[in-house]
Design an enzyme around this catalytic site. Structure first.
Site, PDB file in Angstrom:
ATOM      1  N   ASP A  71       0.848  -1.192   0.000  1.00 12.16           N
ATOM      2  CA  ASP A  71       0.000   0.000   0.000  1.00 12.16           C
ATOM      3  C   ASP A  71       0.883   1.242   0.000  1.00 12.16           C
ATOM      4  O   ASP A  71       2.103   1.146   0.108  1.00 12.16           O
ATOM      5  CB  ASP A  71      -0.905  -0.004   1.233  1.00 12.16           C
ATOM      6  CG  ASP A  71      -2.225   0.729   0.980  1.00 12.16           C
ATOM      7  OD1 ASP A  71      -2.310   1.504   0.000  1.00 12.16           O
ATOM      8  OD2 ASP A  71      -3.163   0.529   1.762  1.00 12.16           O
ATOM      9  N   THR A 101      -9.483  -7.101  -6.887  1.00 11.86           N
ATOM     10  CA  THR A 101      -9.710  -5.885  -6.091  1.00 11.86           C
ATOM     11  C   THR A 101      -8.385  -5.302  -5.580  1.00 11.86           C
ATOM     12  O   THR A 101      -8.163  -5.228  -4.375  1.00 11.86           O
ATOM     13  CB  THR A 101     -10.631  -6.186  -4.886  1.00 11.86           C
ATOM     14  OG1 THR A 101     -10.005  -7.216  -4.091  1.00 11.86           O
ATOM     15  CG2 THR A 101     -12.007  -6.651  -5.315  1.00 11.86           C
ATOM     16  N   GLU A 106      -1.181  -1.691  -5.831  1.00 10.99           N
ATOM     17  CA  GLU A 106      -1.143  -3.070  -6.343  1.00 10.99           C
ATOM     18  C   GLU A 106      -1.460  -3.111  -7.840  1.00 10.99           C
ATOM     19  O   GLU A 106      -0.854  -3.889  -8.589  1.00 10.99           O
ATOM     20  CB  GLU A 106      -2.128  -3.936  -5.546  1.00 10.99           C
ATOM     21  CG  GLU A 106      -1.628  -4.179  -4.121  1.00 10.99           C
ATOM     22  CD  GLU A 106      -2.718  -4.502  -3.114  1.00 10.99           C
ATOM     23  OE1 GLU A 106      -2.368  -4.901  -1.989  1.00 10.99           O
ATOM     24  OE2 GLU A 106      -3.928  -4.344  -3.423  1.00 10.99           O
ATOM     25  N   THR A 139      -9.716  -0.464  -5.311  1.00 10.77           N
ATOM     26  CA  THR A 139     -10.489  -0.214  -4.091  1.00 10.77           C
ATOM     27  C   THR A 139     -10.200   1.132  -3.441  1.00 10.77           C
ATOM     28  O   THR A 139     -11.056   1.698  -2.777  1.00 10.77           O
ATOM     29  CB  THR A 139     -10.221  -1.325  -3.062  1.00 10.77           C
ATOM     30  OG1 THR A 139      -8.793  -1.389  -2.826  1.00 10.77           O
ATOM     31  CG2 THR A 139     -10.684  -2.672  -3.577  1.00 10.77           C
ATOM     32  N   SER A 140      -8.985   1.634  -3.605  1.00  7.38           N
ATOM     33  CA  SER A 140      -8.677   2.960  -3.065  1.00  7.38           C
ATOM     34  C   SER A 140      -7.541   3.550  -3.881  1.00  7.38           C
ATOM     35  O   SER A 140      -6.717   2.817  -4.449  1.00  7.38           O
ATOM     36  CB  SER A 140      -8.278   2.870  -1.591  1.00  7.38           C
ATOM     37  OG  SER A 140      -7.084   2.122  -1.468  1.00  7.38           O
ATOM     38  N   ASP A 188     -10.294  -6.855   3.213  1.00  2.00           N
ATOM     39  CA  ASP A 188     -10.952  -8.162   3.248  1.00  2.00           C
ATOM     40  C   ASP A 188     -12.466  -7.992   3.196  1.00  2.00           C
ATOM     41  O   ASP A 188     -13.166  -8.710   2.489  1.00  2.00           O
ATOM     42  CB  ASP A 188     -10.584  -8.910   4.540  1.00  2.00           C
ATOM     43  CG  ASP A 188      -9.087  -9.061   4.690  1.00  2.00           C
ATOM     44  OD1 ASP A 188      -8.473  -9.677   3.806  1.00  2.00           O
ATOM     45  OD2 ASP A 188      -8.523  -8.558   5.674  1.00  2.00           O
TER      46      ASP A 188
END
Length: 265
Positions: A71, A101, A106, A139-140, A188
């Site tokens: 991250d 996801t 990533e 996801t972010s 998760d």
């Protein structure tokens, strides 16, 4: 999130043995497989073998992969799994996944491309589609949200091939309010909720993401409120107090009131 932990790490031989047991009892019939944090390359390779075998039995099986590798903190990305997992994810896992996801870091690792703008993020998602998955959700990200600095952007892309062979892509952006705390397990929860809501709405990524992110917001808001109450005025909540209030959020998880809307791009 804790200072100490104990227990064993499941290795690939043990995973294989468990799977063999399921097979012997003929209970290896699955509709979904979901994987998350993994530290070991041989374990990950074993997961791929199992998913491929399960897909031979059930061609409709959907494999949801959260490629947990690292991250960004204060704009700097770093991996918190061994670096040799990246080629396994990139070359073996992502090609057999149906839904992935990754976070922004990533997604950049998997494609070897940096993301500075929404346009670049969409291009990276196209590259990820080309590797295999029909559905890609970042996801972010640290992209600037149109709603302002207090919002986090997630981006989703669903590509399907129509009967006549033409490809159709639906792309969405979701902006959710930032919550001022560090939680463990949000990735998760996101992957699990996305699995559930794409199952309920297989051809509507917009609704699936709205329900996923809204449920997340309900859980996080309840968690931070409860953590602050426990910590007391002026104190910073600790790891135990910031445990996600999953059980207390059962109703919100099952039937989330939509408090975050997605924009179709």
């Amino acid at each position: 999130g804790y200072a100490h932990w104990k227990g064993q790490v499941l290795n690939s031989d043990e995973l294989h043995e468990l799977y063999e047991g399921l097979k012997l009892n003929k209970v290896n019939q699955y509709d979904y497989v979901l994987t998350g944090y993994t530290r070991d390359t041989s374990f990950l390779a074993m997961v791929v073998d199992i998913v491929q075998e399960l897909k031979q039995q059930n061609s409709n099986l959907v494999y949801v992969c959260d490629p947990v590798m690292g991250d960004k903190w204060n704009g700097e990305g770093s991996m918190y799994v061994p670096k040799d997992l990246l080629p396994v994810y990139r070359d073996k896992v992502v090609p057999v996944a149906d839904i992935i996801t990754p976070n922004q870091f990533e997604a950049e690792l998997l494609t070897g491309r940096k993301i500075h703008t929404e346009k670049e993020a969409l291009e990276v998602m196209d590259m990820l589609h080309a590797m295999g998955p029909e559905t890609v959700v970042i996801t972010s990200s640290d992209l600037q949200a149109p709603l302002g600095n207090n919002y986090l952007i997630a981006l989703g892309s669903h590509r399907k091939t129509k009967a006549d062979g033409t490809k159709m892509t639906q792309r969405i952006r979701v902006e959710s309010p930032k919550v001022d705390a560090v939680f463990v397990g949000t990735g998760d929860l996101f992957a699990a909720m996305l699995l559930a809501w794409t199952h309920k709405h297989p051809n509507n990524l917009k609704v699936a993401c709205e329900k996923t992110v809204s449920a997340m917001q309900h859980v996080l808001q309840r968690t931070i409120k409860s953590a602050k109450e426990q910590a007391g005025e002026g104190n910073k909540p600790n790891s135990a107090q910031l445990e996600l209030r999953m059980v207390q959020s059962k109703k919100d998880i099952e039937n989330p009131e939509i408090i975050v809307k997605a924009t179709v791009l």
